[in-house]
Design a protein around this motif. Structure first.
Motif, short mmCIF file in Angstrom:
data_model
loop_
_atom_site.label_atom_id
_atom_site.label_comp_id
_atom_site.label_asym_id
_atom_site.label_seq_id
_atom_site.Cartn_x
_atom_site.Cartn_y
_atom_site.Cartn_z
N HIS A 63 0.82 -1.21 0.00
CA HIS A 63 0.00 0.00 0.00
C HIS A 63 0.85 1.26 0.00
CE1 HIS A 63 -3.92 -1.88 0.23
NE2 HIS A 63 -3.39 -2.75 1.06
N ARG A 86 -7.55 3.74 -1.35
CA ARG A 86 -7.17 2.40 -0.92
C ARG A 86 -7.98 1.31 -1.63
NH1 ARG A 86 -4.29 0.02 3.11
NH2 ARG A 86 -5.11 -1.93 3.95
N TYR A 141 -6.59 -0.34 -4.84
CA TYR A 141 -5.30 -1.03 -4.74
C TYR A 141 -5.23 -2.26 -5.64
CZ TYR A 141 -1.46 -3.65 -2.60
OH TYR A 141 -0.31 -4.36 -2.38
#
Length: 109
Positions: free
Chosen positions: A32, A96, A99
């Protein structure tokens, strides 16, 4: 590249930071952290590297000097003996959910 176990410990629960690791004379970020950095600096090329476990791969980005300097000037940093922790801006970690899609378009190294 030999990826330290600390990378997996940090990235498995990473929600808000960019972790930088000094490996083989270069700064790298993984998982991440690499995704967040690629959002902040779209010109950086992400790739996937083998984790050492048969067919497991992890995304990574090599962090150039200009990027490291910009991060230190603009964001909160915590420097330890093992890594640098940078507070990612909310604009980065709000992506996020994207991802997995980002990982699918990376090249394997």
């Amino acid at each position: 590249m030999e990826i330290p176990a600390l990378v997996f410990d940090k990235e498995c629960k990473n929600l808000y930071y960019i972790y930088l690791f000094f490996i083989e004379e270069k700064w790298w970020c993984f998982g991440h952290s690499a995704h967040y950095l690629s959002i902040m600096y779209p010109e950086l090329e992400g790739l996937e590297v083998n984790t050492g476990d048969s067919d497991e791969f992890i995304p990574c980005v090599c962090v150039p000097g200009f990027c490291l300097l910009n991060l230190s000037d603009c964001y909160d940093m915590l420097v330890t003996d093992t890594c640098i922790q940078v507070s990612a801006p909310p604009v980065a970690y709000c992506y996020r959910k994207e991802y997995d899609a980002w990982c699918e378009q990376l090249t394997v190294n």
